[in-house]
Design a protein around this motif. Structure first.
Motif, PDB file in Angstrom:
ATOM      1  N   ILE A   2       0.891  -1.090  -0.051  1.00 22.33           N
ATOM      2  CA  ILE A   2      -0.104   0.050  -0.037  1.00 22.33           C
ATOM      3  C   ILE A   2       0.891   1.182  -0.056  1.00 22.33           C
ATOM      4  O   ILE A   2       1.894   1.581   0.795  1.00 22.33           O
ATOM      5  N   LEU A   3       0.528   2.226  -0.929  1.00 26.14           N
ATOM      6  CA  LEU A   3       1.230   3.273  -0.934  1.00 26.14           C
ATOM      7  C   LEU A   3       0.363   4.741  -0.884  1.00 26.14           C
ATOM      8  O   LEU A   3      -0.609   4.767  -1.868  1.00 26.14           O
ATOM      9  N   ASP A   4       0.502   5.456  -0.115  1.00 24.30           N
ATOM     10  CA  ASP A   4      -0.282   6.549  -0.178  1.00 24.30           C
ATOM     11  C   ASP A   4       0.325   7.865  -0.344  1.00 24.30           C
ATOM     12  O   ASP A   4       1.262   8.473   0.733  1.00 24.30           O
ATOM     13  N   ILE A   5       0.527   8.830  -1.446  1.00 19.87           N
ATOM     14  CA  ILE A   5       1.424   9.424  -1.777  1.00 19.87           C
ATOM     15  C   ILE A   5       0.566  10.787  -1.616  1.00 19.87           C
ATOM     16  O   ILE A   5      -0.049  11.369  -2.225  1.00 19.87           O
ATOM     17  N   THR A   6       1.039  11.579  -0.467  1.00 19.30           N
ATOM     18  CA  THR A   6       0.121  12.775   0.169  1.00 19.30           C
ATOM     19  C   THR A   6       1.012  14.193  -0.196  1.00 19.30           C
ATOM     20  O   THR A   6       0.339  15.077  -0.465  1.00 19.30           O
ATOM     21  N   LYS A   7       2.214  13.861  -0.415  1.00 21.19           N
ATOM     22  CA  LYS A   7       3.079  15.087  -0.803  1.00 21.19           C
ATOM     23  C   LYS A   7       3.954  14.656  -1.808  1.00 21.19           C
ATOM     24  O   LYS A   7       4.964  13.661  -2.017  1.00 21.19           O
ATOM     25  N   PHE A   8       3.947  15.323  -2.938  1.00 21.77           N
ATOM     26  CA  PHE A   8       4.834  15.332  -3.855  1.00 21.77           C
ATOM     27  C   PHE A   8       4.896  16.352  -4.788  1.00 21.77           C
ATOM     28  O   PHE A   8       3.980  17.047  -5.059  1.00 21.77           O
ATOM     29  N   ASN A   9       6.215  16.953  -5.174  1.00 26.95           N
ATOM     30  CA  ASN A   9       6.191  18.375  -5.868  1.00 26.95           C
ATOM     31  C   ASN A   9       7.344  18.434  -6.626  1.00 26.95           C
ATOM     32  O   ASN A   9       8.545  18.447  -5.932  1.00 26.95           O
ATOM     33  N   SER A  24      -4.021   9.580  -5.329  1.00 28.15           N
ATOM     34  CA  SER A  24      -2.631   9.600  -4.857  1.00 28.15           C
ATOM     35  C   SER A  24      -2.398   8.336  -4.209  1.00 28.15           C
ATOM     36  O   SER A  24      -1.556   8.114  -3.426  1.00 28.15           O
ATOM     37  N   SER A  25      -3.166   7.299  -4.434  1.00 29.41           N
ATOM     38  CA  SER A  25      -3.122   6.056  -3.821  1.00 29.41           C
ATOM     39  C   SER A  25      -2.857   4.774  -4.616  1.00 29.41           C
ATOM     40  O   SER A  25      -3.163   4.647  -5.744  1.00 29.41           O
ATOM     41  N   VAL A  26      -2.032   3.737  -3.997  1.00 29.10           N
ATOM     42  CA  VAL A  26      -1.557   2.633  -4.634  1.00 29.10           C
ATOM     43  C   VAL A  26      -1.953   1.411  -3.788  1.00 29.10           C
ATOM     44  O   VAL A  26      -1.188   1.536  -2.543  1.00 29.10           O
ATOM     45  N   ASN A  35      -6.302  -0.982  -5.848  1.00 28.87           N
ATOM     46  CA  ASN A  35      -6.301   0.570  -6.250  1.00 28.87           C
ATOM     47  C   ASN A  35      -5.041   0.934  -6.748  1.00 28.87           C
ATOM     48  O   ASN A  35      -3.884   0.763  -6.369  1.00 28.87           O
ATOM     49  N   TRP A  36      -5.111   1.457  -8.071  1.00 28.57           N
ATOM     50  CA  TRP A  36      -3.875   2.169  -8.773  1.00 28.57           C
ATOM     51  C   TRP A  36      -4.520   3.562  -9.272  1.00 28.57           C
ATOM     52  O   TRP A  36      -4.932   3.301 -10.393  1.00 28.57           O
ATOM     53  N   ASP A  37      -4.485   4.500  -8.746  1.00 29.06           N
ATOM     54  CA  ASP A  37      -4.916   5.812  -9.202  1.00 29.06           C
ATOM     55  C   ASP A  37      -4.017   6.968  -8.731  1.00 29.06           C
ATOM     56  O   ASP A  37      -3.969   7.371  -7.695  1.00 29.06           O
ATOM     57  N   LEU A  38      -3.285   7.531  -9.967  1.00 27.90           N
ATOM     58  CA  LEU A  38      -2.417   8.296  -9.473  1.00 27.90           C
ATOM     59  C   LEU A  38      -2.395   9.700 -10.676  1.00 27.90           C
ATOM     60  O   LEU A  38      -2.949   9.491 -11.647  1.00 27.90           O
ATOM     61  N   ARG A  39      -2.234  10.770 -10.022  1.00 27.30           N
ATOM     62  CA  ARG A  39      -2.406  12.082 -11.098  1.00 27.30           C
ATOM     63  C   ARG A  39      -1.458  12.997 -10.490  1.00 27.30           C
ATOM     64  O   ARG A  39      -1.745  13.492  -9.195  1.00 27.30           O
ATOM     65  N   PHE A  40      -0.774  13.512 -11.199  1.00 26.96           N
ATOM     66  CA  PHE A  40       0.276  14.615 -10.834  1.00 26.96           C
ATOM     67  C   PHE A  40      -0.150  15.668 -12.120  1.00 26.96           C
ATOM     68  O   PHE A  40      -0.290  15.578 -13.254  1.00 26.96           O
ATOM     69  N   SER A  41      -0.322  16.971 -11.458  1.00 27.71           N
ATOM     70  CA  SER A  41      -0.556  17.911 -12.286  1.00 27.71           C
ATOM     71  C   SER A  41      -0.222  19.397 -11.939  1.00 27.71           C
ATOM     72  O   SER A  41       0.084  19.622 -10.478  1.00 27.71           O
ATOM     73  N   ILE A  48      -1.054  11.048 -15.587  1.00 28.97           N
ATOM     74  CA  ILE A  48      -2.215  10.090 -14.969  1.00 28.97           C
ATOM     75  C   ILE A  48      -1.788   8.726 -15.125  1.00 28.97           C
ATOM     76  O   ILE A  48      -1.229   8.233 -16.335  1.00 28.97           O
ATOM     77  N   SER A  49      -1.902   7.918 -14.340  1.00 28.28           N
ATOM     78  CA  SER A  49      -1.446   6.113 -14.269  1.00 28.28           C
ATOM     79  C   SER A  49      -2.489   5.616 -13.717  1.00 28.28           C
ATOM     80  O   SER A  49      -3.028   5.989 -12.493  1.00 28.28           O
ATOM     81  N   LYS A  50      -3.174   4.503 -14.318  1.00 27.12           N
ATOM     82  CA  LYS A  50      -4.147   3.911 -13.664  1.00 27.12           C
ATOM     83  C   LYS A  50      -3.776   2.417 -13.928  1.00 27.12           C
ATOM     84  O   LYS A  50      -3.116   2.268 -14.947  1.00 27.12           O
ATOM     85  N   ALA A  51      -4.218   1.375 -13.204  1.00 28.94           N
ATOM     86  CA  ALA A  51      -3.888   0.067 -13.419  1.00 28.94           C
ATOM     87  C   ALA A  51      -5.076  -0.809 -12.841  1.00 28.94           C
ATOM     88  O   ALA A  51      -6.124  -0.369 -12.011  1.00 28.94           O
ATOM     89  N   LYS A  52      -5.290  -1.913 -13.435  1.00 23.05           N
ATOM     90  CA  LYS A  52      -6.341  -3.009 -13.183  1.00 23.05           C
ATOM     91  C   LYS A  52      -5.829  -4.422 -13.420  1.00 23.05           C
ATOM     92  O   LYS A  52      -4.893  -4.443 -14.340  1.00 23.05           O
ATOM     93  N   ASN A  53      -6.432  -5.504 -13.065  1.00 23.40           N
ATOM     94  CA  ASN A  53      -6.125  -6.847 -13.444  1.00 23.40           C
ATOM     95  C   ASN A  53      -7.404  -7.142 -14.562  1.00 23.40           C
ATOM     96  O   ASN A  53      -8.195  -6.659 -14.467  1.00 23.40           O
ATOM     97  N   LEU A  54      -6.591  -8.120 -15.350  1.00 22.89           N
ATOM     98  CA  LEU A  54      -7.270  -8.574 -16.332  1.00 22.89           C
ATOM     99  C   LEU A  54      -7.939 -10.128 -15.786  1.00 22.89           C
ATOM    100  O   LEU A  54      -7.363 -10.549 -14.688  1.00 22.89           O
ATOM    101  N   ALA A  55      -8.780 -10.692 -16.591  1.00 28.07           N
ATOM    102  CA  ALA A  55      -9.393 -12.229 -16.055  1.00 28.07           C
ATOM    103  C   ALA A  55      -8.206 -12.893 -16.023  1.00 28.07           C
ATOM    104  O   ALA A  55      -8.070 -13.960 -14.940  1.00 28.07           O
ATOM    105  N   SER A  56      -7.069 -12.819 -16.896  1.00 28.82           N
ATOM    106  CA  SER A  56      -5.989 -13.858 -16.753  1.00 28.82           C
ATOM    107  C   SER A  56      -5.166 -13.635 -15.555  1.00 28.82           C
ATOM    108  O   SER A  56      -4.393 -14.373 -15.185  1.00 28.82           O
TER     109      SER A  56
END
Length: 294
Positions: A2-9, A24-26, A35-41, A48-56
């Protein structure tokens, strides 16, 4: 995991990118993406980075971005200044190995100042995308030395080094040499090969030239080792002892070249070959003095 990025600059020049607290969490548990939902702006630029599992059971990662080209100043010590925007997207599939399933990057009206390279590359437009197993350089053109250059081709990755097949063209580009000398050139050719060193084959037309440096700056032999140009070339690392490029360039003069210093003023024409490793190139020239002009 588990990774929670609360501060990044990231602050570099005109870049001021920070993490979006809402994205900001993985969280990954035994290979399962919870969960894989990252956005830097910075409000305009983004990654933006997102991830998910496939059926395989494989994991697919989707990235998209629009970033200032000045990021290259942070990523590479060879870039002194970069202006513009680059945009793109890619998808990675992680199973037993990592595969790039889609890739695209493009930029418009970019400018680059490369360390130790006289002048700047301007109006740089580029577009690279993946078609099947091949990365295609769909567009790569711009201006250097008040002239135009362009390149198109393909890169195929099936080993440590990609298989390269690129066509290039240079039109009326002014290239600075030594301290007070320059050449106006046009050239076309190819860069090909399956591993290092790649082969650069082509023809160079010398449209105009002025060599105004003192005689001591030039080697009197017909075969000249171009040590003076090495500062413009990337330095070889231990990994790249094989060399980057082997040159096979023919050249000839379209108009006489003037060699002028405090001792003489001479006009010459000729032809020859530029060969060898790009980090230690040699010229085999056949010069001819023009007596009725000199």
């Amino acid at each position: 995991f588990i990774l929670d990025i609360t501060k990044f600059n990231l602050i570099k020049g005109d870049i001021n990118v920070m993490v979006d607290s809402r994205h900001s969490s993985v969280a990954i548990d035994n290979g399962n993406v919870k969960n894989w939902d990252l956005r830097f702006s910075d409000g305009v630029d983004f990654f933006i980075s997102k991830a998910k599992n496939l059926a395989s059971g494989a994991i697919v990662f989707d990235q998209s971005f629009s970033l200032k080209t000045s990021l290259l100043e942070f990523l590479s010590s060879s870039v002194d200044k970069a202006v513009g925007v680059m945009k793109g997207a890619n998808q990675l599939l992680v199973d037993k190995k990592v595969s790039i399933t889609s890739f695209e990057i493009k930029g418009m009206k970019n400018s680059l100042k490369i360390k130790n390279l006289p002048g700047a590359i301007t109006n740089l437009d580029f577009s690279v995308l993946k078609r099947g197993n091949v990365f295609e350089i769909y567009r790569f053109d711009g201006k250097y030395g008040e002239g135009d250059f362009s390149a198109k081709g393909t890169l195929f990755f099936d080993d440590l080094y990609p298989e390269v097949n690129i066509d290039y063209k240079i039109e009326r580009s002014n290239v600075a040499l030594f301290k007070r000398s320059s050449l106006l050139i046009s050239s076309n050719g190819t860069i090909t090969g399956t591993e290092l060193p790649y082969k650069l084959n082509g023809k160079v037309s010398l449209l105009h030239g002025e060599f105004m440096d003192d005689a001591s700056d030039f080697n009197k032999d017909n075969t000249v080792t171009l040590d003076a140009f090495k500062k413009y070339l990337p330095q070889r690392t231990a990994v790249d002892k094989k060399g980057y490029l082997n040159l096979n360039l023919s050249f000839d003069t379209v108009n006489p070249i003037v060699l002028k210093n405090n001792l003489a003023e001479v006009y010459a024409k000729g032809s020859g070959q530029l060969g060898g490793d790009v980090l230690s190139p040699e010229i085999n020239a056949r010069p001819e003095i023009i007596p009725n002009v000199s």
